[in-house]
Design a protein around this motif. Sequence first.
Motif, PDB file in Angstrom:
ATOM      1  N   CYS A 274      16.175  15.525  56.751  1.00 13.30           N
ATOM      2  CA  CYS A 274      15.902  14.595  55.939  1.00 13.30           C
ATOM      3  C   CYS A 274      16.408  13.118  56.315  1.00 13.30           C
ATOM      4  CB  CYS A 274      16.447  14.939  54.565  1.00 13.30           C
ATOM      5  SG  CYS A 274      15.604  16.435  53.536  1.00 13.30           S
TER       6      CYS A 274
ATOM      7  N   CYS B  40      16.599  18.373  49.730  1.00  6.02           N
ATOM      8  CA  CYS B  40      16.140  19.592  50.055  1.00  6.02           C
ATOM      9  C   CYS B  40      17.485  20.464  49.764  1.00  6.02           C
ATOM     10  CB  CYS B  40      15.834  19.735  51.276  1.00  6.02           C
ATOM     11  SG  CYS B  40      16.677  19.929  52.697  1.00  6.02           S
TER      12      CYS B  40
ATOM     13  N   CYS C 289      20.569  16.309  54.670  1.00  2.00           N
ATOM     14  CA  CYS C 289      20.624  17.044  55.875  1.00  2.00           C
ATOM     15  C   CYS C 289      20.110  16.284  57.089  1.00  2.00           C
ATOM     16  CB  CYS C 289      19.972  18.443  55.428  1.00  2.00           C
ATOM     17  SG  CYS C 289      18.411  18.111  55.392  1.00  2.00           S
TER      18      CYS C 289
ATOM     19  N   CYS D 147      21.860  18.909  50.558  1.00  2.00           N
ATOM     20  CA  CYS D 147      21.160  17.730  50.450  1.00  2.00           C
ATOM     21  C   CYS D 147      20.470  17.239  49.596  1.00  2.00           C
ATOM     22  CB  CYS D 147      20.051  18.138  51.626  1.00  2.00           C
ATOM     23  SG  CYS D 147      18.927  16.651  51.934  1.00  2.00           S
TER      24      CYS D 147
HETATM   25 ZN   LIG Z   1      17.319  17.747  53.160  1.00  2.00          ZN
END
Ligand SMILES: [Zn+2]
Length: 274
Positions: free
Chosen positions: A68, A50, A65, A47
């Motif tokens: 998020c 993250c 992801c 991601c």
């Molecule tokens: Zn993420």
Amino acid sequence: MQYCRRRNRLLGLNHGQLMLKTQTSSFPTLLRSLGRAAVEFIYPPTCLLCPTGISEEADQHPDFCSGCLNKLTTVIANACLRCGAPVGPFTIASDHCILCKREGFAFDEVIRLNLYRDETRVACLRAKNPSGALLAKTLVNLLVDAQQIRLSQQTFDAIVPVPEHWLKRLVRSQYAAETMARQIATRLKVRLATDILAKARWTPKQAKSSPVQRRQQQQDAFRAVKSSLQGQSILLVDDILTTGATADAAAKALKRAGAKRVVVAVVAVSPPRV
Ligand SMILES: [Zn+2]
Ligand SMILES: [Zn+2]
């Protein structure tokens, strides 16, 4: 650094690292770099915000992801159409909120992805980095997809980034507002115009300025380079709308040059500032 690893950035980033390591580091360090490159090559991309791994096929927006993505695209139930700030459940969105009525903004409408908080705040800050162009473009894709209806309901003559002073541009390799404007122009198939609005003077960093100071700093800070924008509808693009002072000053300059309508597109709007 997560977002640096997406897609083919692997080669560019690690090539630079490896060249540097080759010149300055020991053989074990070089081996570690090679190992890291191999791991990043084998494992799927992560991601942009993250360390969560994601699949290219997993979603319409495979750059984030699901956690998020959900936070970036959370729908705010009722928001002022003029400035994008949330309003109470009984307020009519097309009515201007208290802030808009007080400020009398020169722009006509704000189209935004989300509020400047949580993952959206992190994303906006990272998009300002020299390596933030991919993230900036991806955020714009989210914005355009989320606001498809409002964007398709109107016609724009030009997409204009909020300009930065030429001295600041000298030291920045990537300017988020311009990267975002370029991407919106591509998505909407509207002309990108970086030559019709200019920053007339240097303004200090606004992060620590009060709303009143921001308005004073931005007053007459922009000028339209082309003398006539008669009757034109402009989509003015910036990454964040905080007090609205910058967008207001830019919209004033565009309207002084004859623009009929100025709509502001931003990734994030600061939470209510009344
Ligand atoms: Zn993420
Ligand atoms: Zn408002």
